[in-house]
Scaffold this motif. Structure first.
Motif, PDB file in Angstrom:
ATOM      1  N   TYR A   1      45.925  47.501  32.684  1.00 35.70           N
ATOM      2  CA  TYR A   1      44.687  46.977  33.269  1.00 35.70           C
ATOM      3  C   TYR A   1      43.492  47.875  32.960  1.00 35.70           C
ATOM      4  O   TYR A   1      42.357  47.402  32.902  1.00 35.70           O
TER       5      TYR A   1
ATOM      6  N   TYR B   1      38.464  42.210  31.110  1.00 42.06           N
ATOM      7  CA  TYR B   1      37.819  41.872  32.376  1.00 42.06           C
ATOM      8  C   TYR B   1      36.305  41.745  32.211  1.00 42.06           C
ATOM      9  O   TYR B   1      35.691  42.482  31.431  1.00 42.06           O
TER      10      TYR B   1
ATOM     11  N   PRO C   1      39.086  40.758  38.593  1.00 40.68           N
ATOM     12  CA  PRO C   1      39.998  40.821  37.448  1.00 40.68           C
ATOM     13  C   PRO C   1      41.219  39.931  37.647  1.00 40.68           C
ATOM     14  O   PRO C   1      41.529  39.495  38.761  1.00 40.68           O
TER      15      PRO C   1
ATOM     16  N   GLY D   1      45.435  39.660  37.366  1.00 39.82           N
ATOM     17  CA  GLY D   1      46.557  40.568  37.508  1.00 39.82           C
ATOM     18  C   GLY D   1      47.789  39.802  37.956  1.00 39.82           C
ATOM     19  O   GLY D   1      47.682  38.848  38.744  1.00 39.82           O
TER      20      GLY D   1
END
Length: 342
Positions: A56, A71, A77, A79
């Motif tokens: 990430y 992102y 974001p 996930g």
């Protein structure tokens, strides 16, 4: 869950600036938003657990070489997350369905089957968080890329991450003779040997990696599952047996901080003479891959061949930024899962 029990607002974490070097709290903003309403074909999911992975961090950069979307500034974001459908406008995902989806970093999410919602059998594994084990990636590298199995001597670099921990265990479950992991502290060495089932492990700070490999695997390695790159990759090439197979999964040594760890030196003539095989790969967790892994995972758990070595972080989305920063600072071991709702 009845409509009356659904709150009117939901909290989520947004990325408000791109980190310049080390990630900080200032890169995020915790916001409260009106409870989203699902449209035609969509469902409202009460998120339960979210996977936290170092990948990430790459997605927070303006540009990334990864084959997945990065992102956006000002947005929440994405996930990997699991949760339960509580409102449904889709016949194939009725209320009560347990699902995996990618609208994480928030307490509640509207999701559409067009964007990767996957139905799960909650009864298959001991807990909802087990479905966030990064098994498909570890399986693909160990089995499909490297063909690790009976009698192999396996080296996993960056072994205490979500993928590395499982890669070593999968190799053991398939009959590897010796599985060695590298990590960054004495505590994590103990974790790999005592909790993750590795035969041996070492702290790469304790001297040249090549020396440690020679000590732990005197006859050389036959498989390398590389998450790190840099000098660990170079040492593995040097200590590889003829015909050794390399599964190239990541380059952690160059991921953060601008080092050249993702550009290791390849001793080309050594690789040619030894007839080494190098296979880079990425895994997209298709529904078929997830289903196959969860079935295998369930069976191995029941047989005691594998464990889910993981770190649980509680506190919900409010602690998500701190938890992710701690992960990047290498304070956790194994798969890191954040509880979004009790």
């Amino acid at each position: 869950m009845s409509a009356e029990a659904i709150p009117t607002t939901s909290r989520e974490l947004r990325l408000v600036s791109r980190p310049a070097g080390r990630l900080t709290q200032e890169n995020f903003e915790l916001v409260e938003v009106p409870m989203p309403t699902p449209g035609d074909g969509e469902v409202l999911v009460r998120n339960e657990w979210m996977f936290l992975g170092s990948v990430y961090r790459d997605l927070m950069n303006e540009e990334t070489s990864l084959p997945i979307p990065n992102y956006e500034i000002g947005a929440t974001p994405w996930g990997t997350t699991v949760g339960t459908v509580v409102v449904s406008n889709n016949e194939s995902l009725p209320v009560g369905t347990f699902v995996l989806h990618y609208n994480g970093w928030r307490e509640w999410a509207v999701v559409s089957p067009e964007f990767g919602v996957k139905k799960l059998d909650r009864s298959l594994l001991p807990g909802a968080e087990y479905f966030l084990a990064n098994g498909p990636t570890a399986w693909r590298g160990i089995v499909e890329m490297a063909g690790a199995g009976e009698g192999d001597v396996v080296f996993v670099s960056g072994a205490t991450g979500a993928v590395g921990t499982l890669a070593g265990q999968i190799a053991k479950a398939r009959g590897a003779k010796l599985v060695i992991g590298s990590t960054g502290s004495k505590e994590k060495v103990d974790f790999l040997v005592n909790e993750a089932g590795f035969d041996a492990a070492f702290d790469y700070h304790d001297g040249p990696v090549l020396d440690r490999l020679r000590e732990l695997a005197p006859d050389g390695i036959t498989v390398c599952f590389d998450n790190v790159g840099g000098d660990q990759f170079e040492a593995a090439v040097e200590h590889a047996q003829p015909g050794a197979r390399f599964a190239l999964c990541g380059a952690l040594s160059g991921q953060i901080g601008g080092t050249d760890g993702d550009h290791p030196r390849l001793a080309l003539m050594r690789a040619i003479a030894k007839q080494l095989t190098f296979r880079g790969f990425a895994t997209f967790d298709t529904e078929e891959q997830l289903a196959a892994w969860n079935q295998t995972f369930s069976g191995w758990l029941n047989e005691g061949k594998i464990s889910f070595a993981h770190t649980v972080v509680k506190g919900g989305v409010e602690v998500a930024a701190d938890a992710f920063i701690a992960l990047l600072d290498k304070k956790y071991a194994g798969t890191v899962v954040l509880q979004l709702n009790d």
